[in-house]
Scaffold this active site. Structure first.
Site, PDB file in Angstrom:
ATOM      1  N   ASP B  11     -22.676  38.343  57.415  1.00 52.67           N
ATOM      2  CA  ASP B  11     -24.014  38.574  56.879  1.00 52.67           C
ATOM      3  C   ASP B  11     -24.031  39.976  56.289  1.00 52.67           C
ATOM      4  OD1 ASP B  11     -24.750  36.117  57.770  1.00 52.67           O
ATOM      5  OD2 ASP B  11     -26.049  36.806  59.382  1.00 52.67           O
ATOM      6  N   ASP B 130     -30.591  24.964  57.582  1.00 51.95           N
ATOM      7  CA  ASP B 130     -30.974  25.499  58.895  1.00 51.95           C
ATOM      8  C   ASP B 130     -31.807  24.439  59.586  1.00 51.95           C
ATOM      9  OD1 ASP B 130     -29.752  27.915  58.349  1.00 51.95           O
ATOM     10  OD2 ASP B 130     -31.580  28.866  57.611  1.00 51.95           O
TER      11      ASP B 130
END
Lengths: 193, 252
Positions: B11, B130
């Protein structure tokens, strides 16, 4: 060495340039006829969809030029498929340099064939120093079947052409520029042909 | 034989690697290019870089980072975060990314998936999903970094995006993410069986056995983890040796 990468706005050209840079080799990116004709060797990358790529080639008249080239030439991934006659992807007429078809995987396995798979029955100077069963990175949904011009094979689950050679035209379905140390060796081997 | 892929995920915020635990509590885990090179040497099969704070200004910085990564590593990588248009993708692919991952934009505008597949080919279009389970809703799809529940049930949504041209599904279970209690095997398996494209399991890896379970029980094609690798709690060579001994095809 005067190395030219064919520029037709349909490829992961930057990755190939960087892979060559890591080998200490400079290449020229071009769609200019004279520049490509004058090259010692030509690399023809390709990522994307067949009919769009053919349209880009035709827009630059490269479909006329590429079949006439005499120097060592290598098509990579879609670049390999574009060298063939016809693709099931978008029912597309390809460059017709290598008299082979391009077919879609018909299998229970996942498509695209994505990830690291093994190179087998290696039979070309392109694979000097590469062990049988070495891994290469693939990402594709269409393939060239086994043929007299197959110089390496991979199975998914049936064997298909991992690499081809037809006269001065070489081709790799896998991505040597993304296949770690083995991929770099294969690129170096091409430069040494 | 095609091998199962092990994918460290980085990330990225302001050019640095971070990892959210349950999408909160972000910690700094280093320089992305250095980490990427190290992972390539360790035997990672692929890398994923997610730009978690992508604004218009930051996106330009991210494209420069993508170029820097492509210059230095010789394995494939996927980039995502803040992609909402074909033009965004063109910049990232031209910078040397192999695949792009789209998430909220695909929910907002499913046509984008088709446009990307047509322009660049399905093989470079990963749709990140997600997902979160509750007793009331079952497995639902969440947008905007997991903050907004959508109308989509997870299996239906993954089928839909594959029909539109997605070439890969990156499935993150929000229930499992950051827990180190294992991947969400049930939903991963359901998605893997529902779609014909590769599925990457994400969220919850804590042990080597969790990876084996993702492949053998959930039929994932790849498994992704972040902090577990970044903080060297688990080494990729050890993991691959373990998986190989379990009879799982890995590049080793």
């Amino acid at each position: 060495m005067n190395l030219v990468i064919v520029d037709y706005k349909a490829g992961n050209v930057q990755s190939v340039l960087f892979a060559l840079e890591r080998l200490g080799v400079q290449a020229t990116l071009s769609s200019d006829f004279e520049t490509i004709r004058a090259a010692d060797k030509v690399i023809f990358p390709g990522v994307g969809e067949a009919s769009s790529a053919m349209a880009q080639l035709r827009a630059r008249n490269l479909d006329k030029l590429l079949p006439t080239l005499q120097q060592p030439f290598i098509g990579v991934c879609l670049g390999m498929q574009l060298l063939c006659e016809h693709s099931e992807e978008g029912d597309t007429e390809m460059l017709g340099i290598i008299p082979l078809p391009v077919k879609r995987f018909q299998t229970e396995l996942k498509v695209p064939h994505m990830g690291w798979n093994q190179l087998e029955k290696l039979q070309s100077p392109l694979f000097t120093g590469i062990a049988e069963g070495e891994y290469a990175y693939y990402v594709h949904s269409f393939y060239v079947p086994m043929s007299d011009y197959t110089i390496a094979q991979t199975s998914y689950p049936e064997p298909f052409s991992a690499a081809l050679q037809y006269k001065n035209f070489y081709a790799a379905q896998f991505h040597p520029e993304k296949s770690g140390a083995a991929g770099s060796q294969i690129l170096e081997n091409f430069l040494a042909i | 034989m095609l091998t199962k892929r092990i994918i460290p995920c980085l990330d990225i915020k302001n050019g640095r690697t971070v990892k959210g635990v349950r999408f909160e509590n972000i910690r700094d885990a280093g320089d992305p290019v250095e980490l990427a090179k190290w992972y390539a040497e360790q035997g990672a099969d692929e890398l994923v870089f997610l730009d978690i704070t992508a604004t218009n200004e930051e996106r330009k910085t991210f494209a420069e980072l993508v170029r820097d990564i492509a210059r230095h590593i010789d394995i494939p990588f996927t980039v995502g975060g803040g992609i909402s248009a074909v033009a965004d993708v063109e910049v990232l692919l031209m910078a040397g990314a192999d695949k792009v991952s789209i998430n909220s934009a695909a929910i907002r505008n499913p046509q984008l998936i088709e446009d990307l597949a047509k322009r660049f080919g399905s093989q470079c279009v990963t749709v990140a999903v997600d997902t979160k389970y509750t007793e009331v809703t079952g497995w639902k799809v969440y947008a905007r970094a997991g903050t907004v529940e959508t109308e989509h049930t997870t299996v239906d949504w993954t089928r839909q995006v594959v029909d539109l041209g997605a070439g890969e599904i990156l499935l993150t279970s929000m229930n499992n993410d950051g827990t180190k209690a294992g991947f969400a095997l049930d939903i991963t398996r359901s998605v893997s069986e529902a779609v014909a494209v590769p599925v990457v399991a994400s969220g919850g890896a804590g042990t080597m056995q969790h990876f084996a379970d993702a492949f053998q029980i959930a039929h994932a094609d790849a498994a992704l983890a972040a902090s577990l690798f970044h903080f060297r709690e688990l080494s990729i060579p050890d993991l691959k040796q373990f998986l190989k001994a379990e009879g799982i095809a890995v590049r080793y």
